[in-house]
Design a protein around this motif. Structure first.
Motif, short mmCIF file in Angstrom:
data_model
loop_
_atom_site.label_atom_id
_atom_site.label_comp_id
_atom_site.label_asym_id
_atom_site.label_seq_id
_atom_site.Cartn_x
_atom_site.Cartn_y
_atom_site.Cartn_z
N ASP A 1 1.12 4.23 -2.98
CA ASP A 1 0.74 5.71 -2.77
C ASP A 1 2.01 6.42 -3.12
O ASP A 1 1.79 7.60 -3.80
CB ASP A 1 0.29 5.84 -1.35
CG ASP A 1 -1.05 5.18 -0.91
OD1 ASP A 1 -1.86 4.79 -1.88
OD2 ASP A 1 -1.43 5.16 0.14
N LYS B 1 0.72 -1.20 0.12
CA LYS B 1 -0.05 0.04 0.06
C LYS B 1 0.75 1.08 0.09
O LYS B 1 0.48 2.20 -0.76
CB LYS B 1 -0.98 0.11 1.43
CG LYS B 1 -1.70 1.32 1.55
CD LYS B 1 -2.80 1.73 0.29
CE LYS B 1 -3.35 3.00 0.68
NZ LYS B 1 -4.10 3.47 -0.58
N PHE C 1 3.20 13.69 -0.65
CA PHE C 1 3.05 12.39 -0.02
C PHE C 1 3.39 12.46 1.42
O PHE C 1 4.37 12.84 2.01
CB PHE C 1 4.26 11.73 -0.88
CG PHE C 1 4.26 10.16 -0.26
CD1 PHE C 1 2.99 9.30 -0.45
CD2 PHE C 1 5.43 9.78 0.25
CE1 PHE C 1 3.22 8.02 0.19
CE2 PHE C 1 5.31 8.27 0.82
CZ PHE C 1 4.38 7.50 0.45
N ASP D 1 2.31 6.63 -6.79
CA ASP D 1 1.03 7.44 -7.33
C ASP D 1 1.42 8.71 -7.13
O ASP D 1 0.92 9.76 -8.17
CB ASP D 1 -0.45 7.08 -6.69
CG ASP D 1 -0.98 5.79 -7.18
OD1 ASP D 1 -0.55 5.12 -8.37
OD2 ASP D 1 -1.89 5.17 -6.69
N SER D 2 1.69 9.11 -5.94
CA SER D 2 2.24 10.50 -5.65
C SER D 2 3.09 10.93 -6.62
O SER D 2 3.06 12.19 -7.17
CB SER D 2 2.39 10.84 -4.37
OG SER D 2 1.41 10.43 -3.27
#
Length: 301
Positions: free
Chosen positions: A78, A74, A89, A81-82
């Motif tokens: 993230d 996870k 972030f 993606d950031s």
């Protein structure tokens, strides 16, 4: 992160699917394998970032701590993606962290053990009879920490291994605390050592459960910045930074002893292992802040 019921599992197949999806979505995520488990299963790694400071995170060294793999995946998604969107972030610039750090993640060091905890055992298992004997005749493996050969991987590293073996006083394979016949007898531990030496990491972090603590020292061999970094991570997560004595042969112990660089063991969450998957969202908020802070500890030059 999607919600997980208490009885949900996150095992080798879920990890494989998530890693394939991550590399499909983001071409800058580089993936591979550090080697094979005792049963011949691939142990995947992947890399995020291009910076000169080489960080390494790993999880699921202990089989019933498999929730750490879910947390790391996870976090990686993230983070990726950031970076791709240029978003903040956890209060930091993902682009800046990417430029400062190369992060190598081994999300599930012990896939055979994780599968055993989650799926149990059938007569087709190569170590069926032995595992039942090592598990005192029980077909329930929810407390199992070891690999498929009954060896505790975090007691396998050549850092005062003999002292840890004698302290544990486990005569043979079992659910936990058996150090093996010699250091690095298990392919998972040997692969992680080779991987670490190959990439010459500047700092490492092993994610375990539970206790909400960070261990940062080893026999006085840790560098002066280790305590400062641990204090920063602890503050970010609401954890405790702990000076630990009376423990040897762990991965961070070996790393500190071998390289004299910052090494950390993080005990995520609170409760009894295995922590239920329904706790993942609550755990993630703390762990993501801690891991982002770890990346931010990397020097700027």
């Amino acid at each position: 992160m999607r919600s997980y019921p208490a009885d949900a599992n996150y095992g080798p197949e879920q990890l494989k699917a998530d890693l394939e999806a991550l590399t499909r979505q983001h071409s800058f995520v580089v993936a591979g394998s550090i080697g094979s488990s005792a049963l011949g299963r691939s142990i995947p790694f992947f890399r995020l970032g291009t910076g000169p400071f080489r960080w390494h995170f790993n999880g699921a060294c202990h089989a019933n701590e498999w929730i750490t793999s879910l947390l790391l995946m996870k976090f990686a998604k993230d983070y990726a993606d950031s970076y791709a969107s240029g978003a903040s972030f956890w209060g930091k610039s993902a682009n800046e962290l990417f430029a400062r750090c190369s992060l190598w993640i081994v999300p599930m060091l012990n896939p055979d053990g994780v599968e055993l905890v989650q799926e149990g055992i059938t007569e087709e298992h190569p170590f069926y009879s032995e595992l039942l004997q090592w598990n005192r005749g029980s077909g329930r493996f929810h407390r199992w920490k070891a690999n498929a050969r009954g060896v505790d991987l975090n007691d396998q590293f050549p850092a005062f291994w003999e002292e840890e073996r004698d302290r544990r006083a486990m005569p043979g394979p079992g659910p936990r605390d058996y150090s093996g016949k010699k250091p690095l007898s298990e392919p998972e531990a040997a692969a992680l050592v080779e991987f670490t030496e190959q990439h010459d990491f500047h700092a490492v972090l092993s994610l375990h459960t539970q206790g909400e603590e960070i261990y940062w020292n080893y026999r006085g061999g840790e560098p002066k910045e280790s305590r400062e970094w641990a204090d920063r991570m602890a503050k970010a997560a609401g954890y405790r930074s702990v000076y630990l004595e009376g423990s040897d042969a762990g991965y961070k112990d070996w790393f500190i002893d071998r390289f004299g660089r910052p090494g950390f063991t993080v005990e995520a969450g609170w409760g009894h292992n295995p922590l239920p998957a329904e706790n993942a969202e609550e755990l993630y908020d703390d762990i993501a802040r801690l891991l982002a802070e770890a990346l931010d500890c990397a020097p700027l030059d």
